[in-house]
Design a protein around this motif. Sequence first.
Motif, PDB file in Angstrom:
ATOM      1  N   GLY A 191       0.777  -1.230   0.000  1.00  0.00           N
ATOM      2  CA  GLY A 191       0.000   0.000   0.000  1.00  0.00           C
ATOM      3  C   GLY A 191       0.803   1.272   0.000  1.00  0.00           C
ATOM      4  O   GLY A 191       0.229   2.367   0.031  1.00  0.00           O
ATOM      5  N   ARG A 193       2.623   4.468  -1.315  1.00  0.00           N
ATOM      6  CA  ARG A 193       2.219   5.271  -2.472  1.00  0.00           C
ATOM      7  C   ARG A 193       3.337   6.221  -2.889  1.00  0.00           C
ATOM      8  O   ARG A 193       4.004   6.828  -2.048  1.00  0.00           O
ATOM      9  CB  ARG A 193       0.952   6.067  -2.129  1.00  0.00           C
ATOM     10  CG  ARG A 193      -0.238   5.160  -1.811  1.00  0.00           C
ATOM     11  CD  ARG A 193      -1.373   5.912  -1.148  1.00  0.00           C
ATOM     12  NE  ARG A 193      -1.918   6.965  -1.992  1.00  0.00           N
ATOM     13  CZ  ARG A 193      -2.851   7.839  -1.610  1.00  0.00           C
ATOM     14  NH1 ARG A 193      -3.337   7.747  -0.377  1.00  0.00           N
ATOM     15  NH2 ARG A 193      -3.287   8.761  -2.434  1.00  0.00           N
ATOM     16  N   ASP A 243      -3.033   4.351  -4.769  1.00  0.00           N
ATOM     17  CA  ASP A 243      -2.651   3.064  -4.198  1.00  0.00           C
ATOM     18  C   ASP A 243      -2.733   2.010  -5.300  1.00  0.00           C
ATOM     19  O   ASP A 243      -3.753   1.866  -5.956  1.00  0.00           O
ATOM     20  CB  ASP A 243      -3.620   2.737  -3.055  1.00  0.00           C
ATOM     21  CG  ASP A 243      -3.277   1.442  -2.340  1.00  0.00           C
ATOM     22  OD1 ASP A 243      -2.466   0.661  -2.865  1.00  0.00           O
ATOM     23  OD2 ASP A 243      -3.827   1.218  -1.257  1.00  0.00           O
ATOM     24  N   SER A 245      -1.995  -1.303  -4.793  1.00  0.00           N
ATOM     25  CA  SER A 245      -1.784  -2.569  -4.099  1.00  0.00           C
ATOM     26  C   SER A 245      -3.037  -3.424  -4.120  1.00  0.00           C
ATOM     27  O   SER A 245      -4.117  -3.002  -4.505  1.00  0.00           O
ATOM     28  CB  SER A 245      -1.392  -2.305  -2.650  1.00  0.00           C
ATOM     29  OG  SER A 245      -2.479  -1.719  -1.947  1.00  0.00           O
ATOM     30  N   ARG A 247      -4.031  -5.335  -0.978  1.00  0.00           N
ATOM     31  CA  ARG A 247      -3.463  -5.524   0.340  1.00  0.00           C
ATOM     32  C   ARG A 247      -4.134  -6.499   1.288  1.00  0.00           C
ATOM     33  O   ARG A 247      -3.514  -6.897   2.257  1.00  0.00           O
ATOM     34  CB  ARG A 247      -3.378  -4.175   1.063  1.00  0.00           C
ATOM     35  CG  ARG A 247      -2.286  -3.319   0.540  1.00  0.00           C
ATOM     36  CD  ARG A 247      -2.218  -2.051   1.341  1.00  0.00           C
ATOM     37  NE  ARG A 247      -3.373  -1.203   1.129  1.00  0.00           N
ATOM     38  CZ  ARG A 247      -3.632  -0.114   1.829  1.00  0.00           C
ATOM     39  NH1 ARG A 247      -2.856   0.229   2.805  1.00  0.00           N
ATOM     40  NH2 ARG A 247      -4.696   0.625   1.562  1.00  0.00           N
ATOM     41  N   PRO A 269       0.393   4.820   4.507  1.00  0.00           N
ATOM     42  CA  PRO A 269      -0.727   3.905   4.264  1.00  0.00           C
ATOM     43  C   PRO A 269      -0.411   2.436   4.539  1.00  0.00           C
ATOM     44  O   PRO A 269      -1.323   1.611   4.556  1.00  0.00           O
ATOM     45  CB  PRO A 269      -1.032   4.125   2.776  1.00  0.00           C
ATOM     46  CG  PRO A 269      -0.509   5.484   2.460  1.00  0.00           C
ATOM     47  CD  PRO A 269       0.721   5.618   3.301  1.00  0.00           C
ATOM     48  N   VAL A 270       0.862   2.090   4.744  1.00  0.00           N
ATOM     49  CA  VAL A 270       1.231   0.699   5.000  1.00  0.00           C
ATOM     50  C   VAL A 270       0.809   0.343   6.422  1.00  0.00           C
ATOM     51  O   VAL A 270       1.398   0.804   7.396  1.00  0.00           O
ATOM     52  CB  VAL A 270       2.740   0.478   4.819  1.00  0.00           C
ATOM     53  CG1 VAL A 270       3.103  -0.972   5.134  1.00  0.00           C
ATOM     54  CG2 VAL A 270       3.173   0.841   3.401  1.00  0.00           C
TER      55      VAL A 270
END
Length: 756
Positions: A191, A193, A243, A245, A247, A269-270
């Motif tokens: 995630g 960015r 994003d 991903s 996830r 955002p991770v």
Amino acid sequence: MCSLDSLADSAPGRVQRPDGHTGAARSDAGSTNDSAGPTNTGSTDGSAGPTNTSSTDSSAGAITAARPALRCAQVHAQLDALPDDSGAPYPLVVYSHSHWSFGQETPYFAEHLASRGLVVISSDHEDNWSTAFGPIAPQAYFRRPQEITRQIDYAEHLSADGGLLPGLINTNQVGVAGWSQGAMTALAAAGARLNLANAAAWCKENPDTAELNPTACPDLVGREAELAAFAGLDETPAGLWPDWSDRPRDRHRPHGRASIPFGKEGMQPVNVPVMFLIGSGETSVDGGFEMASPYESVVSGSKAKVVFDYGEHLIFFSRCADSPSIVALGFPMFCTDPVWDMDRAHDLINHFTTAFLLAELKGDADAAKALAPENVTFPGIKYEAAGYGAAPTAKLDDATVAKLEGILNDQMQPNGVPGYAMCVVMDGNQVYSKGFGVAELGGDRLVTPQSVFAIASTTKSFTGVALMQLVEQGKVDLDKPVTAYLPYFEMADLRYKNITVRMLASHTSGLTDEAVTATLPESVEPTAVDAALEWYVRSLSDDKLTAAPGETWQYASVNFNILGDLIGKVSGLPYDQYVVQNILEPLKMTHSTFDAAAIPPDALVGEHTTGEDAIVKAKPVTHTKGIDLPAGGLYSTCEDMTRWMQVNLNRGELDSARILKPETYDILWKVEAPTGLDQFFGAWAGQYGLGWGVAEDGGHFLAGHPGGGAGQTTGFQLAPDDNLGVTVLANWGTDAIYPAWMAAADVTYALLGIDK
């Protein structure tokens, strides 16, 4: 147990958005081998790992997707053995190789994981060895995460009924690992960015280092429009890029690589568990990795950072004996390190990554314990981690999380609060930590558990503990008059001589803020905290009390500002330094401070309120003056406040650091006076101790202290007998509405099972 090498099903050209393949990551507990890690090359301690593992060179294992090559283990890793399906389905690990490389670059790693009950697929990205030394393709930032998604889809195909490995792979338990550019891929899949504006600024400010980071500087900066078109975007993002991903299934473990293209905001955002491994002699990364502060920036409650002292970039590559073709091509430097023995380095890499993946993908409590900082003592390794240790005795299930977030949002969303964070402690463990919204209205900087808030009057709980430390030392008597410690404390009301230390700490002194602030002298307040507090106390000489000392409860910050001066004079340290040295540092509350200038601008949240026009607006951030620090001047984060909850729930002790004796809490939390605030806020606000609000409701004892007003609000609530704590921080508030107060109380009640 198997590892597979497959070709990524990818094609060049315009990339499409991910298809949203989901599947919530589960943590299914299961028996696993001993997670203590390897002690010898190619083998692990005890009987858990391989005893005669065969390595593969760089040309082995590249098979089409239709017929993968298998490296399997039955009890031990044995070449060409049949899969052991007795513990199936097994979690999946997708490995992402470095730029200009190949999926078999780290056979020691894939084979070790296969021997520990994990299925490993090694990707073959489009930017592989066949493109070596050609132009770097920054489009890989968009292609690679989708290639990871395709590998997971491929694993589902293999494990489906009628597939080559039916029922063998659990694609709801997935980790993504990678080295070099592969680490960037793992982060993007988690995630992270892109933030090319930040990258451009960094490259401009660090021209020498920028030359060592081609994938972040010359090959990215200046190509923003080209990349936006490739990604299918109508405009070039000015800040964070979308994003890219997939996830919901991830547990990630990147090896070292610069994180410049993401920057701090792009890393926030991770929110899945993550482990970073890097060499401190990493010239390919240099300042780029730390510029993004990835370990500090990710918001996951479970994260770790492993630093190999003086290790270089290629410490993670396979050793030369396993890569004869690399040596034959004239690149022996690719498979050696100038400082580290490669066998020892690979043992440690296997140890840390295996423990991480077993802890996260298989719920292995012993593996999680092995990642606790106190259990990592390897020479040459610098290590920090959060969220690892003994298995928690309390854990929130999905239904409880949904309920609590609903309660939180019910307080925040109707008021238009731009950003907020909540942390929950149960049975001594942090069981919830999450941020919501943005740090500043109109911006894209996210609120995280590491965002810094002004906690305002919640500071009083720290001042109360600081005072009781001096009581324990026999330096302060709560029932002596204040003048015994501050002989220059005088008022134009002779009753001031009867004010005791206890009365200040319990708001029963007869002082009010309104009476005091109206008569502050016009002379300039000193800048030094100790001088400012003494100046403040001396300025009270013309003021009068509004009630007799000890007669009634009147909330007034002046009480605690006087206490701050008293703490400074008795201890010999200015108030702020005393709290830092005797509370914050022992508790490792490293992101808490009284010094607003020391807070990184990208960590501090803004302040917001709603005016008469009913529109939420940003307001200038107001930093607390020195005279008000003891009453409301501390800045902190949700993560740091978790440690404050833990130490007080544990009656003064945390990680072998003790700040108060257990019996002192009987004094600190003893009811000194009713407040009358229960009619406005609820029973939790109905009584006061010494710097702490205390109450009993529904058979549960409560302790805490709210903070804030117009701009930010803090809710801080403990249920000590239930070993429960809740902190809520919000970057919005008015003089009449305090959403964080109510949210913290409502969440606490919900977890206690009290219907309100």
